[in-house]
Design an enzyme around this catalytic site. Structure first.
Site, PDB file in Angstrom:
ATOM      1  CB  CYS A 133      31.775  -2.899  36.440  1.00 37.61           C
ATOM      2  SG  CYS A 133      32.962  -1.666  37.028  1.00 37.61           S
ATOM      3  CB  THR A 143      36.704  -4.871  41.354  1.00 38.02           C
ATOM      4  OG1 THR A 143      36.072  -3.755  41.479  1.00 38.02           O
ATOM      5  CG2 THR A 143      35.900  -6.160  41.717  1.00 38.02           C
TER       6      THR A 143
HETATM    7  P1  NAD Z   1      40.206   2.259  33.591  1.00 36.03           P
HETATM    8  O1  NAD Z   1      40.493   0.956  32.435  1.00 36.03           O
HETATM    9  O2  NAD Z   1      39.384   3.487  33.092  1.00 36.03           O
HETATM   10  O3  NAD Z   1      41.536   2.791  34.009  1.00 36.03           O
HETATM   11  C1  NAD Z   1      42.750   2.147  34.525  1.00 36.03           C
HETATM   12  C2  NAD Z   1      43.846   3.084  34.260  1.00 36.03           C
HETATM   13  O4  NAD Z   1      45.006   2.105  35.055  1.00 36.03           O
HETATM   14  C3  NAD Z   1      44.397   3.118  32.887  1.00 36.03           C
HETATM   15  O5  NAD Z   1      44.461   4.611  32.629  1.00 36.03           O
HETATM   16  C4  NAD Z   1      45.933   2.597  32.535  1.00 36.03           C
HETATM   17  O6  NAD Z   1      46.695   3.235  31.877  1.00 36.03           O
HETATM   18  C5  NAD Z   1      46.240   2.515  33.888  1.00 36.03           C
HETATM   19  N1  NAD Z   1      47.338   1.764  34.430  1.00 36.03           N
HETATM   20  C6  NAD Z   1      47.364   0.314  34.374  1.00 36.03           C
HETATM   21  N2  NAD Z   1      48.503   0.015  34.798  1.00 36.03           N
HETATM   22  C7  NAD Z   1      49.160   0.878  35.409  1.00 36.03           C
HETATM   23  C8  NAD Z   1      50.254   0.984  36.240  1.00 36.03           C
HETATM   24  N3  NAD Z   1      50.840  -0.065  36.514  1.00 36.03           N
HETATM   25  N4  NAD Z   1      50.695   2.098  36.628  1.00 36.03           N
HETATM   26  C9  NAD Z   1      49.918   3.204  36.437  1.00 36.03           C
HETATM   27  N5  NAD Z   1      48.840   3.242  35.780  1.00 36.03           N
HETATM   28  C10 NAD Z   1      48.415   2.059  35.346  1.00 36.03           C
HETATM   29  O7  NAD Z   1      39.764   1.477  34.530  1.00 36.03           O
HETATM   30  P2  NAD Z   1      38.617   1.937  35.879  1.00 36.03           P
HETATM   31  O8  NAD Z   1      37.280   1.552  34.910  1.00 36.03           O
HETATM   32  O9  NAD Z   1      38.636   2.833  36.413  1.00 36.03           O
HETATM   33  O10 NAD Z   1      38.405   0.556  36.705  1.00 36.03           O
HETATM   34  C11 NAD Z   1      39.681   0.438  37.637  1.00 36.03           C
HETATM   35  C12 NAD Z   1      39.302  -0.626  38.747  1.00 36.03           C
HETATM   36  O11 NAD Z   1      38.114  -0.270  39.199  1.00 36.03           O
HETATM   37  C13 NAD Z   1      38.800  -1.882  38.072  1.00 36.03           C
HETATM   38  O12 NAD Z   1      39.244  -3.012  38.930  1.00 36.03           O
HETATM   39  C14 NAD Z   1      37.287  -1.882  38.157  1.00 36.03           C
HETATM   40  O13 NAD Z   1      36.596  -3.077  38.260  1.00 36.03           O
HETATM   41  C15 NAD Z   1      37.026  -1.150  39.301  1.00 36.03           C
HETATM   42  N6  NAD Z   1      35.460  -0.395  39.306  1.00 36.03           N
HETATM   43  C16 NAD Z   1      35.249   0.247  38.105  1.00 36.03           C
HETATM   44  C17 NAD Z   1      34.105   0.942  38.101  1.00 36.03           C
HETATM   45  C18 NAD Z   1      33.736   1.739  36.991  1.00 36.03           C
HETATM   46  O14 NAD Z   1      32.534   2.124  36.854  1.00 36.03           O
HETATM   47  N7  NAD Z   1      34.558   1.986  35.890  1.00 36.03           N
HETATM   48  C19 NAD Z   1      33.360   1.216  39.212  1.00 36.03           C
HETATM   49  C20 NAD Z   1      33.838   0.267  40.465  1.00 36.03           C
HETATM   50  C21 NAD Z   1      35.162  -0.052  40.469  1.00 36.03           C
END
Ligand code: NAD
Length: 462
Positions: free
Chosen positions: A278, A123
């Site tokens: 989020c 996002t």
């Molecule tokens: P998260 O924190 O659970 O996971 C992110 C992952 O990315 C981590 O495991 C981290 O180690 C990894 N990472 C960071 N930099 C990296 C790189 N350069 N190379 C490889 N891996 C890397 O995040 P999330 O909750 O899955 O959210 C991800 C995105 O999706 C965010 O933008 C969030 O706003 C969006 N989103 C989340 C949800 C939700 O319910 N969690 C729902 C819709 C959208």
């Protein structure tokens, strides 16, 4: 198609595993080696219902793998999906993980033997794709923009029901720079029958913020009504919202005269505020983005302020019953930001526990999924207990902060007997008071506690 998912968190891993289940070849890449290793072992590195079994099946079939080696993962890939975190820091989105991932992918684009589309799943505020991501990919690859594809594809899944949400998506939004980039993304989602909205990258980015801001607005609206009900005797938020839900624009009446409520109605309920990874960060990021554009956001500002007040509102409710909070022991039940997840990011339960600690209460906490929680320093006085019974034993009040079935469906008869005062404060409207034993004092949010006086609750024995 071969898809590389960069960022193996809730969104990246769920998306990757579901795409692999549809037959795509998916490689999940993360800087966190433990997360990648878990995939190899056929298990999820965090709790999400159904995810363990799905990983086991897709990894077992050889369609889902995890690695820290992006270069190896990108060989022969048609698509890469950036699903790294985008936290809000001091009211602005932090794009450092997105730009780092873009630079790493960009450096590998010239080595690929085929046309490749980069998908932004994270996002991000409007303008990120064309203003930040595209220049980062071009700088790292040395390629002109027409040599690779770039799309925004926001995700709408909810933790706790992430698999079902992904598989039964209500929409797929594809914000593409051009048709050539969008076409493979549309093919990726071919198994979904839902509408696929093609638009510009900026519109796609904004759709996600508008969507989350609406949900946050409904929650804060309900909490504002609740705050009024908590101050005025005789008002009951639950009943008031029931009356509101029956509006036929929210609840269609079926052939037998029964209301069929729309899912969105579940956001029109009072509680202790929204949390998680989020809504809090996305409303803050949109507010910061609008401020940078010189555009006032009075509704969003109020939504955020109302939400921030909920922990204190709950403490105020407890202090109506137990005015001398510094002499109380309170159990906070539930630390995950909602049931069916182990995610404690911006958790309302933690906020309530912290607020109680600030007022001098001795606080015990318990959650079925949070066993070795690294409590933030503000929570230092709170004690994480191994069981629900241990948390509430000898407590003056128990606060339900997460609607876990392990909490709401428990037999309170034996448990309440062990409390110093049998006060149950329901921050989630999760308990049926009819199931509580005689003598229990049930205090839901959205109602002024009955029988309270300036000196606390007027009940014999208290
Ligand atoms: P998260 O924190 O659970 O996971 C992110 C992952 O990315 C981590 O495991 C981290 O180690 C990894 N990472 C960071 N930099 C990296 C790189 N350069 N190379 C490889 N891996 C890397 O995040 P999330 O909750 O899955 O959210 C991800 C995105 O999706 C965010 O933008 C969030 O706003 C969006 N989103 C989340 C949800 C939700 O319910 N969690 C729902 C819709 C959208």
């Amino acid at each position: 198609m071969k898809v590389v998912v960069v960022g193996t968190g809730y969104v990246g891993l769920v998306s990757g595993a579901c795409l692999a289940d549809w037959g795509h070849e998916v490689v999940c890449v993360d800087t966190n080696a433990e997360r990648c290793a878990a995939i190899g072992q056929g298990r999820a590195p965090f709790f999400e219902p159904g995810l363990d079994a799905l990983i086991q099946r897709t990894a077992g079939a050889g369609r889902l793998t995890g690695t820290t080696d992006l270069a190896q993962a990108m060989r022969g890939a048609d698509l890469s999906m950036i699903a790294v975190g985008t936290p809000s820091v001091r009211g602005h989105i932090d794009l450092s993980a997105v730009t780092a991932a873009a630079a790493q992918i960009g450096a590998l684009l010239p080595t690929l033997d085929r046309y490749h589309t980069v998908i932004l799943k994270s996002t991000c505020v409007p303008g990120t794709t064309d203003g930040v991501l595209l220049p980062a990919l071009q700088a790292a690859s040395g390629l002109p923009a027409d040599r690779f594809g770039l799309c925004v594809n926001p995700e709408f899944l909810r933790e706790g029901s992430a698999l079902a949400d992904f598989r039964n998506s209500d929409r797929v939004v594809i914000g593409a720079c051009d048709d050539r980039a969008a076409e493979p993304v549309e093919r990726l989602y071919a198994p979904l029958a839902c509408p696929k909205l093609r638009t510009s990258p900026r519109n796609a980015e904004m759709i996600k913020y508008a969507s989350n801001s609406l949900l946050a607005t409904l929650i804060s609206f309900s909490n504002e009504i609740a705050a009024l009900c908590e101050a005025v005797p005789g008002l009951d938020e639950r009943t008031i919202m029931q009356g509101l839900h029956l509006d036929r624009r929210l609840s269609r009446i079926d052939a037998t005269g029964q209301p069929l409520t729309a899912d969105i109605v579940s956001y029109l309920r009072a509680g202790i505020g929204y949390g998680g990874s989020c809504l809090p960060k996305d409303t803050a990021a949109l507010q910061g983005f609008a401020r940078d554009q010189g555009v006032p956001t009075p509704i969003l500002d109020a939504v955020i302020t109302t939400n921030a007040r909920r922990a204190d509102a709950l403490v105020a409710l407890i202090s109506k019953l137990l005015p001398d909070l510094a002499r109380t022991r309170i159990a906070v039940l539930g630390l995950a930001f909602k049931a069916n997840t182990d995610d404690v990011r911006v958790s309302p339960g933690l906020r309530v526990a912290e607020a109680l600690c600030r007022h001098g209460s001795a606080v015990t906490v318990w959650d079925p999924m949070v066993s070795d929680l690294d409590l933030p320093s503000t929570m230092a006085p709170a004690r994480l207990m191994p069981t629900l019974a241990a948390a509430i034993d000898g407590a003056d009040a128990a606060v339900i902060a997460t609607a876990w079935p392990q909490i709401t469906d428990t037999d309170w008869t034996g448990l309440i007997g062990g409390m110093r005062h049998p006060i149950l404060v329901d921050g989630r409207h999760a308990i049926d008071p009819a199931r509580l034993p005689d003598g229990a004092i049930y205090v839901p949010v959205g109602r002024k506690p009955a029988g309270t006086t300036a000196h606390g609750i007027a009940r014999p024995g208290i």
